[in-house]
Design an enzyme around this catalytic site. Structure first.
Site, PDB file in Angstrom:
ATOM      1  N   LYS A   9      32.800  42.982  40.660  1.00  0.00           N
ATOM      2  CA  LYS A   9      31.688  43.860  40.303  1.00  0.00           C
ATOM      3  C   LYS A   9      31.039  43.391  38.999  1.00  0.00           C
ATOM      4  O   LYS A   9      31.722  42.792  38.153  1.00  0.00           O
ATOM      5  CB  LYS A   9      32.154  45.319  40.194  1.00  0.00           C
ATOM      6  CG  LYS A   9      33.176  45.600  39.065  1.00  0.00           C
ATOM      7  CD  LYS A   9      32.497  45.851  37.737  1.00  0.00           C
ATOM      8  CE  LYS A   9      33.466  45.864  36.599  1.00  0.00           C
ATOM      9  NZ  LYS A   9      32.814  45.766  35.290  1.00  0.00           N
TER      10      LYS A   9
ATOM     11  N   ILE B 206      39.460  38.235  33.993  1.00  0.00           N
ATOM     12  CA  ILE B 206      39.635  39.183  35.096  1.00  0.00           C
ATOM     13  C   ILE B 206      40.436  38.561  36.225  1.00  0.00           C
ATOM     14  O   ILE B 206      41.233  39.234  36.889  1.00  0.00           O
ATOM     15  CB  ILE B 206      38.262  39.708  35.602  1.00  0.00           C
ATOM     16  CG1 ILE B 206      38.460  40.925  36.512  1.00  0.00           C
ATOM     17  CG2 ILE B 206      37.481  38.624  36.322  1.00  0.00           C
ATOM     18  CD1 ILE B 206      39.004  42.137  35.806  1.00  0.00           C
TER      19      ILE B 206
ATOM     20  N   ASP C  25      28.218  46.827  32.178  1.00  0.00           N
ATOM     21  CA  ASP C  25      29.266  46.098  32.891  1.00  0.00           C
ATOM     22  C   ASP C  25      30.505  46.978  33.067  1.00  0.00           C
ATOM     23  O   ASP C  25      30.986  47.136  34.190  1.00  0.00           O
ATOM     24  CB  ASP C  25      29.620  44.792  32.174  1.00  0.00           C
ATOM     25  CG  ASP C  25      30.695  44.014  32.909  1.00  0.00           C
ATOM     26  OD1 ASP C  25      30.360  43.329  33.883  1.00  0.00           O
ATOM     27  OD2 ASP C  25      31.871  44.116  32.518  1.00  0.00           O
TER      28      ASP C  25
ATOM     29  N   SER D 257      37.236  26.273  38.378  1.00  0.00           N
ATOM     30  CA  SER D 257      36.531  26.639  37.162  1.00  0.00           C
ATOM     31  C   SER D 257      36.198  25.352  36.418  1.00  0.00           C
ATOM     32  O   SER D 257      36.993  24.402  36.448  1.00  0.00           O
ATOM     33  CB  SER D 257      37.403  27.547  36.281  1.00  0.00           C
ATOM     34  OG  SER D 257      36.863  27.664  34.981  1.00  0.00           O
TER      35      SER D 257
END
Length: 314
Positions: free
Chosen positions: A95, A19, A173, A41
């Site tokens: 989200k 994403i 999701d 990350s």
């Protein structure tokens, strides 16, 4: 320089997965008011990004970062957001905003106490046909709404085991995107009345859901979610008015049809709108933290009937 001669807002990313690469990075780079400084990350290293193993390393190298977008799985967002807010930086939450309503409310309270801007992002609300749909719905009595949100998990979430773990939400999701649109176009609260949650025997979150809801005004809403859809993906909301008029909002909110006539067919550009909104919130020293879509998911999990589904194999 950004608008009005202001320096661009300097942004860091936590989480550099699909994403972030597909949406966040290009949207930030496409906005003259924003500057993508770095990301972090444990493993991912996208080309062209100053990447660090964790937030502390990123902020030590780039103390100029003013805002951070959290693009991790929801199960760990609360602790990350808590750490970001403690540094006094603004927060953009991918989200769903957290794994639970309690965690989401906790993040909101921390941001308010620290005086930083918080955006609980619902990207589907920024789809081009949503506001036209909202206006249409507000101008007439509604008879019913039906939601079909069906996609292939193997295509959209390859190798992402977290999505079927506790807190990962499974088919909710993507399904929560439809609920973010639903709670935007309706002024009344939405209540879950029944939910069938099909959960693979080797998973903790549903792979399919059928859900019946109702508004305070009393009209029914039916939602069907499927993570095993093959072929053309379905992200559609169907609205019928009391007078028999029919509206179809499809392809995630990019296409709009009323009574068989196509009124809108646009390209997806949701994250560009989200980041423009985030920038404006910071300039105004405001937050946007609406958790109503997450509340519906939580209610479905509380009220829903668990039905054993076949083992899910990646």
């Amino acid at each position: 320089m950004g608008l009005f001669g202001k320096k661009p807002l300097k942004i860091g990313l936590i989480g550099l997965g699909k994403i972030a690469v597909d949406q966040h990075i290009p949207s930030i780079r496409g906005n003259k008011n924003l500057e993508l400084v770095a990301g972090c990350s444990p493993h991912a290293r996208p080309e062209g990004i100053n990447a660090y193993p964790d937030m502390d390393a990123m902020l030590k190298a780039h103390p100029e970062i003013e805002a951070i977008a959290i693009c991790t799985p929801p199960q760990i967002r609360h602790e990350i957001a808590k750490a970001v807010i403690a540094t006094g930086r603004h927060v953009f939450l991918e989200k769903p905003p957290a794994a639970t309503l309690g965690e989401a409310e906790g993040i909101k309270a921390l941001a308010a106490a620290k005086g930083v801007s918080l955006l609980a992002s619902w990207h589907s609300r920024f789809a081009p046909a949503v506001e036209t749909t909202r206006k249409w719905v507000s101008e007439r009595p509604i008879k019913s709404i039906t939601i079909h949100w069906k996609e292939n998990v193997r295509q959209w979430h390859p190798g992402q085991k977290w999505i079927f773990e506790a807190g990962g939400m499974g088919v909710f999701d993507p399904g929560i995107n439809s609920l973010s649109i639903l709670t935007r176009i309706l002024k009344d609260a939405v209540m879950v009345k029944k939910a069938d949650l099909h959960i693979p025997v080797n998973c903790d979150a549903p792979i399919q859901v059928e859900m019946d809801m109702q508004t305070e005004a009393g009209f029914p809403i039916r939602a069907e979610y499927d993570f095993l859809q093959t072929g053309i993906q379905t992200w559609s909301i169907y609205v019928e008015s009391a007078a028999g008029e029919k509206l179809t909002l499809s392809m995630g909110g990019t296409e709009l049809e009323i009574d068989g006539k196509t009124l809108m067919k646009e390209k997806e550009a949701e994250y560009s709108g989200l980041y423009a909104h985030f920038y404006n919130l910071i300039q105004k020293k405001e937050s946007d933290a609406d958790f109503s879509p997450l509340r519906i998911v939580a209610d479905a999990m509380l009220l829903g009937k668990r039905i054993a589904a076949p083992e899910y194999i990646e």
